[in-house]
Design an enzyme around this catalytic site. Structure first.
Site, short mmCIF file in Angstrom:
data_model
loop_
_atom_site.label_atom_id
_atom_site.label_comp_id
_atom_site.label_asym_id
_atom_site.label_seq_id
_atom_site.Cartn_x
_atom_site.Cartn_y
_atom_site.Cartn_z
N PRO A 20 0.83 -1.20 0.00
CA PRO A 20 0.00 0.00 0.00
C PRO A 20 0.86 1.25 0.00
O PRO A 20 1.80 1.36 0.79
CB PRO A 20 -0.79 -0.12 1.31
CG PRO A 20 0.03 -1.02 2.19
CD PRO A 20 0.73 -1.96 1.26
N ALA A 22 0.33 5.52 -0.24
CA ALA A 22 -0.60 6.64 -0.31
C ALA A 22 -0.38 7.43 -1.59
O ALA A 22 0.75 7.76 -1.95
CB ALA A 22 -0.40 7.55 0.90
N GLN A 74 -6.33 -0.99 3.74
CA GLN A 74 -5.50 -0.55 4.86
C GLN A 74 -6.14 0.63 5.57
O GLN A 74 -6.60 1.57 4.93
CB GLN A 74 -4.09 -0.16 4.39
CG GLN A 74 -3.17 0.14 5.57
CD GLN A 74 -1.78 0.55 5.15
OE1 GLN A 74 -1.56 1.67 4.74
NE2 GLN A 74 -0.83 -0.37 5.27
N CYS A 104 3.86 3.48 7.95
CA CYS A 104 4.10 4.74 7.24
C CYS A 104 4.96 5.68 8.08
O CYS A 104 4.62 5.98 9.22
CB CYS A 104 2.77 5.42 6.90
SG CYS A 104 2.99 6.96 6.00
N ASN A 204 9.37 -6.61 3.07
CA ASN A 204 9.17 -5.39 2.27
C ASN A 204 10.43 -4.52 2.37
O ASN A 204 11.09 -4.50 3.40
CB ASN A 204 7.93 -4.66 2.83
CG ASN A 204 7.63 -3.35 2.15
OD1 ASN A 204 7.25 -2.38 2.80
ND2 ASN A 204 7.76 -3.28 0.83
N GLY A 228 6.70 -2.17 -3.41
CA GLY A 228 6.10 -0.84 -3.46
C GLY A 228 6.72 0.02 -4.54
O GLY A 228 6.31 -0.02 -5.71
N ARG A 229 7.76 0.77 -4.15
CA ARG A 229 8.35 1.72 -5.10
C ARG A 229 8.92 1.03 -6.34
O ARG A 229 9.00 1.64 -7.41
CB ARG A 229 9.43 2.54 -4.39
CG ARG A 229 8.84 3.53 -3.36
CD ARG A 229 9.91 4.22 -2.55
NE ARG A 229 10.70 3.30 -1.75
CZ ARG A 229 11.90 3.56 -1.26
NH1 ARG A 229 12.48 4.71 -1.50
NH2 ARG A 229 12.53 2.66 -0.52
#
Length: 332
Positions: A20, A22, A74, A104, A204, A228-229
């Site tokens: 996830p 944002a 989430q 986060c 992760n 993610g990235r």
């Protein structure tokens, strides 16, 4: 041998999960990554305070139409009752897995005693875990970091608390809250967490190549990976990693024609999902990610960011790829 990734009653098609993010993992991006080989895509975080859900941002974040099961949502916040209520309401809206954000590192999240800031207050963590698990009859998962800072890596402690509270799976980012996204992710703590609990653990952090994916899976013994990235502008990374894990060989990079097609379809989905005005704005960052390996001078991206019309965005991408195929380097 690939690990089998399970979350509660759900066995995922494969162990690769879209982390996830944002402002990134909206419905168009989640659907695209699933199509490109991800086994699950977790929604960007929904703030726990339901009084704020009337905003355009919250409404789009809670839109899961047409998504394949299981749908994972989430939630983020620092109040146990508010998080429990958010979990209940999202379950009613169609969430099949609730993920609690304790990962986060963003200031605006941490300053409100949410995200990875929660890891500093283990008593509050326990209250949140018990409240959310007790509020719903669907699986609850937890995403966290290795600790508050490098002197306080308490992921193992929180992992045990989570398992005891009924959390069904954990995702651990290999940095502390204080690290933000600086330096390299470390995987020793993730391996320790995996060895200390009986529930699935997903690793992760910095998983950007098929080789790195295999290394992290082997080193940590984890049940899967959150990416993610590494997927920004490269949604095909999931099929590349799966091919490498299954065969030990590299999948050929997508040809320019396919990259253009994927990007154009992504643009169309963003324009449709957000409406023309917001869709055009949100498309800019995605185009920047897709083209970072081509448009090294950033001249095209600079011009693209000034375009306000969706059709003009589409046409400019078509022209850009036509010139790339002709071997031309973009010039303003």
């Amino acid at each position: 041998m690939l690990p089998t990734a399970k979350i509660g009653p759900y066995t995922l098609p494969n162990p690769l999960i879209v982390a996830p993010m944002a402002g990134v993992t909206d419905r168009p991006f989640r659907l695209l990554c699933r199509r490109m080989g991800a086994g699950l895509a977790v929604s960007e975080m929904v703030i726990a305070d339901s009084k704020l859900w009337h905003t355009r941002k919250s409404r789009t974040r809670m839109n899961h139409q047409g998504e394949p099961e299981p749908r994972s949502v989430q939630i983020a916040g620092g109040d146990p009752d508010m998080l429990a209520d958010a979990a209940r309401q999202n379950a009613e809206f169609g969430a099949q897995i609730i993920d609690i954000n304790m990962g986060c590192p963003a200031k605006k999240v941490c300053n409100k005693a949410a995200g990875s800031a929660l890891m500093k207050d283990e008593k509050l963590v326990q209250e949140i875990l018990e409240a959310v698990v007790g509020a719903v009859d669907i699986p609850v998962t937890l995403k966290m970091r290795t600790g508050w800072d490098r002197d306080n890596r308490n992921a193992k402690t929180i992992a045990k608390m989570a398992e005891d509270a009924g959390i069904q799976a954990l995702a651990v980012h290999g940095r502390t809250r204080a690290d933000k996204y600086l330096g390299d992710a470390e995987y020793d703590t993730i391996a320790e967490v995996k060895a200390s609990v009986g529930i699935p653990v997903f690793a992760n952090g910095d998983i950007t190549t098929p080789e790195k994916a295999r290394h992290v899976l082997t080193y940590t013994g984890s049940d899967g990976l959150l990416i993610g990235r590494g997927a920004q502008g490269r949604p095909w990374i999931f099929r590349e990693i799966m091919h490498f894990l299954e065969t030990g060989e590299h999948l050929a990079a997508p040809p320019l024609n396919e990259v253009e097609q994927i990007l154009q379809e992504h643009l169309a989905e963003l324009h449709s999902f957000y409406g023309e005005k917001m869709g055009v704005r949100i498309a800019r960052k995605h185009v920047g990610w897709y083209l970072q390996t081509h448009d090294e001078s950033k001249q095209f991206r600079s011009r693209f960011n000034g375009i306000e019309d969706p059709l003009e965005q589409k046409d400019s991408i078509a022209q850009y790829f036509a010139r790339l195929r002709n071997g031309e380097v973009f010039a303003a």
